[in-house]
Design a protein around this motif. Structure first.
Motif, PDB file in Angstrom:
ATOM      1  N   ASN A 198       0.832  -1.213   0.000  1.00 17.28           N
ATOM      2  CA  ASN A 198       0.000   0.000   0.000  1.00 17.28           C
ATOM      3  C   ASN A 198       0.864   1.259   0.000  1.00 17.28           C
ATOM      4  N   LEU A 199       1.905   1.194   0.816  1.00 15.98           N
ATOM      5  CA  LEU A 199       2.792   2.354   0.902  1.00 15.98           C
ATOM      6  C   LEU A 199       3.527   2.558  -0.422  1.00 15.98           C
TER       7      LEU A 199
ATOM      8  N   MET B 107       1.356   4.374  -2.818  1.00 19.77           N
ATOM      9  CA  MET B 107       1.310   5.820  -2.522  1.00 19.77           C
ATOM     10  C   MET B 107       2.569   6.510  -3.048  1.00 19.77           C
ATOM     11  N   LYS B 108       3.704   5.878  -2.841  1.00 21.47           N
ATOM     12  CA  LYS B 108       4.962   6.492  -3.282  1.00 21.47           C
ATOM     13  C   LYS B 108       4.996   6.633  -4.806  1.00 21.47           C
TER      14      LYS B 108
ATOM     15  N   ARG C  89       2.435   7.154  -6.699  1.00 29.34           N
ATOM     16  CA  ARG C  89       1.499   8.208  -7.104  1.00 29.34           C
ATOM     17  C   ARG C  89       2.101   9.610  -7.012  1.00 29.34           C
TER      18      ARG C  89
ATOM     19  N   ASP D 257      -4.577  10.349  -5.751  1.00 27.29           N
ATOM     20  CA  ASP D 257      -3.313  11.092  -5.819  1.00 27.29           C
ATOM     21  C   ASP D 257      -3.213  12.093  -4.676  1.00 27.29           C
TER      22      ASP D 257
ATOM     23  N   ALA E 254      -2.641  10.140  -1.437  1.00 31.96           N
ATOM     24  CA  ALA E 254      -1.260   9.637  -1.320  1.00 31.96           C
ATOM     25  C   ALA E 254      -0.311  10.768  -0.950  1.00 31.96           C
TER      26      ALA E 254
ATOM     27  N   LEU F  78       1.638  10.717   2.715  1.00 33.45           N
ATOM     28  CA  LEU F  78       3.097  10.606   2.840  1.00 33.45           C
ATOM     29  C   LEU F  78       3.672  11.797   3.613  1.00 33.45           C
TER      30      LEU F  78
ATOM     31  N   ASP G 200      11.179  10.181  -0.743  1.00 34.38           N
ATOM     32  CA  ASP G 200       9.721  10.013  -0.855  1.00 34.38           C
ATOM     33  C   ASP G 200       9.007  11.290  -0.397  1.00 34.38           C
TER      34      ASP G 200
ATOM     35  N   PHE H  70      -4.850   3.250   4.858  1.00 35.13           N
ATOM     36  CA  PHE H  70      -4.723   2.595   3.555  1.00 35.13           C
ATOM     37  C   PHE H  70      -6.036   1.977   3.075  1.00 35.13           C
TER      38      PHE H  70
END
Lengths: 64, 467
Positions: A35-36, A39-40, A42, B304, B307, B311, B350, B396
């Protein structure tokens, strides 16, 4: 789908972060690696060098 | 005493037809009757409330009210510092922590003459989810106590919906004001980033954190924001921006107001439940009938935005609590432990890629809104889920509809747009341009006053009106 994260890689990341986790917590973290990773992916776009972070650094009159 | 809105109570207090002491006693009575089930308060402050109310009443009788908040019972999320009153952030790590000073928002509300009813339940350090391993139990939804309030301003949402306070402070890093507003059927606005000082409030994620009002109506939120907004040199991100009259658009209709609909967010990226969709469709019909123009808007997929915000949130939170994560991880509840563990798995690169994406997304929204006044989407995907239905890794599970406006920093309010088949509220989110909160309030207030949803309270507090 990214490759699963190895125990060694996870231990390395945790050591860098200074976290001490038990085996159950490590296993828990491994379950969300995919999942992570999604995200990265995206937040990575084709972009030029002028595509800078949202929060820029600039001097203002108060700095003088 | 009937449960009043802040605006109605303020009018009656100004006319000296309502005693702040009697109003406060009515709210304290509801705390005594309902908080054993709702757990909206971490620490009620009854003595302080009665003292504030008596002082307000004496001053009002002598020289009139300072403004519409004078004598109004309110509460503060327990990540907001209060001088001389324990502030725990719902965490074992801060048990016994008594700040020396009020947070900026608490001080401003005190200066406006509010009555402090107590410290309100939060997820631990405004993070995580409904947890049963924290010092106090999680708040429950007054519309049905088996259901979740959303969070992290869970106590503020529950206390307002149950009439225990007329307004309160929430904080919002990814939706923590608007989520509880949506699921508890109240109004809650995340103002423009930097408009309300964060000084004295525990951080969650520095560049996403906002402080804002929660109340029964948009009008009440506007009255509260009027007292809260303004530059504060103690907050590094505080904006130097004039504070306008946030009520200026009330009663002016919606003629020529330009509304965009981010339809793909709630119809295809993450399709909402039929009741939530019906609420949005009904709202669009109301807006058109009042003279607004409605057009569709297309942005990057909701995932998007989610995410990007997630992060940034993971990393900034890990930074804020790094020392405790290294030395006292086991003292956090399980949900926050998991969030902090995530910080180890997000690299510096990241994070920077997420912050670069953030600029692109914000530019995208700016361009999309160039010829619009507000945009709308869902506030939440459906009615409140049951308490035991929240996933362990909720971050998630699904994208949320609120995070895009933490990423962009744009002001956004959630208001009640109807009720679902289980009798719980559904909501609408209205988003404005930076510092254009007055336009957001104008649209939200017009909607609330054109629809019947503000007339209905949870059955547990108003059984005659519900149904």
């Amino acid at each position: 789908m990214p490759p699963p994260i190895s125990d060694e890689s996870l231990d390395h990341m945790l050591a860098n972060a200074g976290l001490t986790l038990d085996e159950a917590q490590k296993a828990d973290l491994q379950t969300i690696h995919d999942n992570l990773a999604m995200m990265k992916a995206r937040v990575r776009q084709k972009r030029g060098h002028m595509a800078e972070p949202a929060h820029g650094f600039a001097f203002t009159a108060e700095d003088l | 005493m009937d449960i009043l809105t802040l605006a109605d109570a303020a009018k009656l207090i100004a006319q000296k037809k309502l005693s702040p002491v009697e109003l406060t006693k009515a709210c304290l009575d509801r705390v005594a009757r309902f908080d054993g089930d709702l757990h909206a308060f971490i620490l009620p402050t009854e003595e302080r409330a009665l003292s504030d109310a008596k002082a307000a009443e004496a001053e009002i009788m002598r020289s009139g009210p300072r403004g519409p908040l004078h004598g109004i019972p309110m509460g503060l999320k327990d990540i907001v510092d209060t001088a001389g009153i324990e502030t725990t952030c719902q965490s074992r790590l801060l048990a016994g922590n008594v700040p020396a000073e009020d947070a900026a928002c608490a001080a401003k509300l005190a200066a406006a003459g509010t009555v402090l009813m107590g410290k309100l339940t939060t997820h631990e350090f405004a993070d995580g989810g409904p947890s049963f391993d924290l010092p106090k139990p999680p708040a429950r939804n007054p519309w049905n106590t088996e259901h979740f309030t959303a969070g992290s301003s869970s106590g503020t949402g529950a206390a307002i919906a149950a009439g225990m306070i007329l307004c309160g402070i929430g904080t919002d890093t990814g939706g923590s004001i608007r989520g509880p507003a949506a699921l508890c059927g109240i109004a809650g606005i995340k103002p423009t980033y930097g408009l309300v000082s964060r000084a004295g409030v525990a951080p969650a994620a520095f560049s996403l954190d906002h402080i804002g009002p929660m109340a029964w109506t948009a009008e009440d939120c506007a009255l509260m924001l009027q007292a809260l907004a303004g530059h504060d040199p103690k907050d590094p991100a505080s904006a130097s921006w004039p504070v306008p009259d946030y009520t200026v658009g009330f009663g002016t209709g919606l003629q020529d107001v330009r509304i965009g609909v981010i339809r793909h967010f709630h119809e295809t990226d993450y399709p909402v439940a039929p009741a939530a969709q019906a609420g949005i469709d009904n709202a669009l019909a109301v807006f058109r009938s009042m003279g607004a123009t409605v057009t569709d808007v297309t942005l990057s997929p909701l995932q998007d935005w989610h995410a990007c915000g997630s992060l940034i949130s993971i990393t900034e939170r890990a930074s804020a609590y790094e020392e405790w994560a290294r030395t006292r991880l086991g003292d956090f509840g399980e949900r926050v432990q998991r969030r902090l563990m995530l910080g180890a798995m997000v690299s510096g690169v990241d994070y920077v890629q997420a912050v670069r994406r953030r600029r692109e997304l914000r530019d995208e929204l700016r361009l999309a809104m160039a010829d619009l006044d507000v945009v709308i989407t869902a506030g939440a995907p459906a009615e409140a889920p049951k308490m035991d239905a929240i996933p362990r890794w909720d971050l998630f599970d699904k994208p949320n509809f609120t995070m895009p406006f933490n990423v962009s920093g744009y002001p956004a309010i959630c208001v009640c747009s109807g009720f679902g088949p289980a009798g719980l509220p559904v909501s609408l989110q209205i988003v404005g341009k930076p510092f254009q909160e007055a336009k957001v309030f104008q649209v939200a207030d017009a909607f609330e006053k054109a629809t019947p949803f503000r007339d209905r309270r949870p059955a547990m507090v108003s059984p005659v009106m519900a149904g």
